[in-house]
Design a protein around this motif. Structure first.
Motif, short mmCIF file in Angstrom:
data_model
loop_
_atom_site.label_atom_id
_atom_site.label_comp_id
_atom_site.label_asym_id
_atom_site.label_seq_id
_atom_site.Cartn_x
_atom_site.Cartn_y
_atom_site.Cartn_z
N SER A 183 16.25 39.43 71.80
CA SER A 183 15.07 39.55 72.66
C SER A 183 14.54 40.98 72.74
CB SER A 183 15.40 39.04 74.07
OG SER A 183 16.27 39.94 74.73
N THR A 184 15.39 41.96 72.43
CA THR A 184 14.97 43.37 72.49
C THR A 184 14.74 43.96 71.11
OG1 THR A 184 17.30 44.08 72.63
CG2 THR A 184 16.12 43.76 74.71
N PHE A 185 14.66 43.14 70.08
CA PHE A 185 14.43 43.64 68.73
C PHE A 185 13.14 44.47 68.72
CE2 PHE A 185 13.04 43.40 64.31
CZ PHE A 185 14.23 43.71 63.65
N PRO A 186 13.17 45.67 68.13
CA PRO A 186 12.03 46.60 68.24
C PRO A 186 10.88 46.32 67.29
CG PRO A 186 13.80 47.63 67.02
CD PRO A 186 14.33 46.30 67.48
N ALA A 187 10.47 45.08 67.23
CA ALA A 187 9.30 44.66 66.44
C ALA A 187 8.99 43.22 66.85
CB ALA A 187 9.60 44.75 64.94
N PRO A 188 7.78 42.75 66.56
CA PRO A 188 7.46 41.36 66.88
C PRO A 188 8.38 40.39 66.13
CG PRO A 188 5.47 42.60 66.42
CD PRO A 188 6.62 43.48 66.03
N THR A 189 8.83 39.35 66.84
CA THR A 189 9.69 38.34 66.22
C THR A 189 9.05 36.97 66.36
OG1 THR A 189 11.01 38.00 68.24
CG2 THR A 189 11.79 39.65 66.65
N ALA A 234 5.46 47.92 72.96
CA ALA A 234 5.17 48.27 74.35
C ALA A 234 4.82 47.02 75.16
CB ALA A 234 4.02 49.28 74.41
N SER A 235 4.00 46.15 74.59
CA SER A 235 3.64 44.90 75.28
C SER A 235 4.86 44.00 75.45
CB SER A 235 2.55 44.16 74.50
OG SER A 235 1.32 44.84 74.58
N LYS A 236 5.71 43.98 74.45
CA LYS A 236 6.93 43.17 74.51
C LYS A 236 7.79 43.62 75.69
CE LYS A 236 10.74 41.90 71.41
NZ LYS A 236 11.10 41.78 69.97
N ALA A 274 8.64 41.51 79.16
CA ALA A 274 10.04 41.30 79.55
C ALA A 274 10.28 41.74 80.99
CB ALA A 274 10.97 42.07 78.61
N GLN A 275 9.66 42.82 81.40
CA GLN A 275 9.82 43.29 82.78
C GLN A 275 9.28 42.27 83.77
OE1 GLN A 275 7.93 47.12 82.92
NE2 GLN A 275 9.45 48.10 81.62
#
Length: 261
Positions: free
Chosen positions: A92-98, A207-209, A213-214
């Protein structure tokens, strides 16, 4: 590694992660979870700008591989808390769109893999839900948080109590996932979107991801909910119905539950 269950290839800034155990509907044991975590680690190190997860064959992922699990000795909490939850948090925290392309069965930990992915495209005839009522167990891998947030408490408990499955088109209409497309178009549709994301403003996407999540975690408390699921599942391991559910699955028969602890 001999006969890896997880395949990783990287091409044009895109990581392709494939669950490759089609004969068992890509169900996952602990070794496969470790392989999957390693694939995400390698993809992150490679600096990819997008990642796509899919399953080989007629299913995305039918859940945990319980074909050889002995309920009398199984440490479910170690499997869920020690393996599944850390993997899903990593995903869920992968640093790119998944992205995930989901066809066929998406159950149990397979549902968790989808929950942990940014964007999920499903085949219209995919099968999504919680089969745990037939095992004397409870929904895990973040399913309670996802279902309750998006379906409401009543529909969530209806699905859990009845073990009713939702088709992909119904799941998307209910707000569970992103889009439903005909099964024959699923991979091409997904890859077009993945390629578009890989050519986009990766840091803005990340950044949007993080912002989404927040908002999500403040409202739902996904990881706290998942930790509570882990403990509930571990407590159920000592019940007669849990043992009967596993035995019935392994013996390919209908379970006969007593409702006793």
């Amino acid at each position: 590694m001999e006969n890896p269950m997880i395949d990783l290839t990287i091409e044009d800034n895109v990581a392709h992660v494939v669950l490759n155990a089609p004969k068992k509907l890509n169900s996952l044991d602990e070794a496969a979870l470790d392989e999957l975590a390693q694939a995400y680690t390698e993809a992150e190190r490679a600096g990819v700008r997008a990642l796509v997860l899919r399953g080989e064959g007629r299913a995305f992922c039918a859940g945990r591989d319980i074909s050889r699990v002995d309920p009398a000795t199984d440490d479910t909490d170690a499997y869920l808390s020690g393996k599944v939850q850390p993997l899903l948090q990593q995903m869920s925290t992968f640093p790119a769109p998944t992205f995930a392309a989901v066809q066929g069965a998406c159950l149990g930990v397979g549902l968790g893999l989808a929950i942990a992915t940014d964007v999920v495209y499903v085949a219209e005839d995919a099968t999504i839900g919680s089969p745990f009522a037939n095992l004397g167990a409870t929904l895990d891998s973040g399913g309670h948080a996802l279902f309750t947030e998006r379906l409401g408490a009543h529909r969530t408990l209806d699905l859990i109590y009845t073990a009713e499955m939702m088709k992909g088109a119904e799941a998307v209409a209910a707000g569970l996932f992103s889009r439903a497309v005909p099964a024959e178009d699923l991979l091409a549709f997904t890859m077009q979107r993945v390629s578009q994301a890989a050519a986009g403003a990766t840091q803005a996407y990340v950044a949007s991801k993080k912002l989404v999540a927040q908002v999500r975690d403040a409202k739902v408390g996904l990881w706290d909910s998942m930790a509570a699921e882990n403990k509930a599942q571990a407590a159920l391991c000592s019940t007669e119905d849990y043992a009967e559910g596993f035995a019935a699955f392994q013996e390919k028969r209908k379970p006969e539950f007593t409702g006793k602890g």
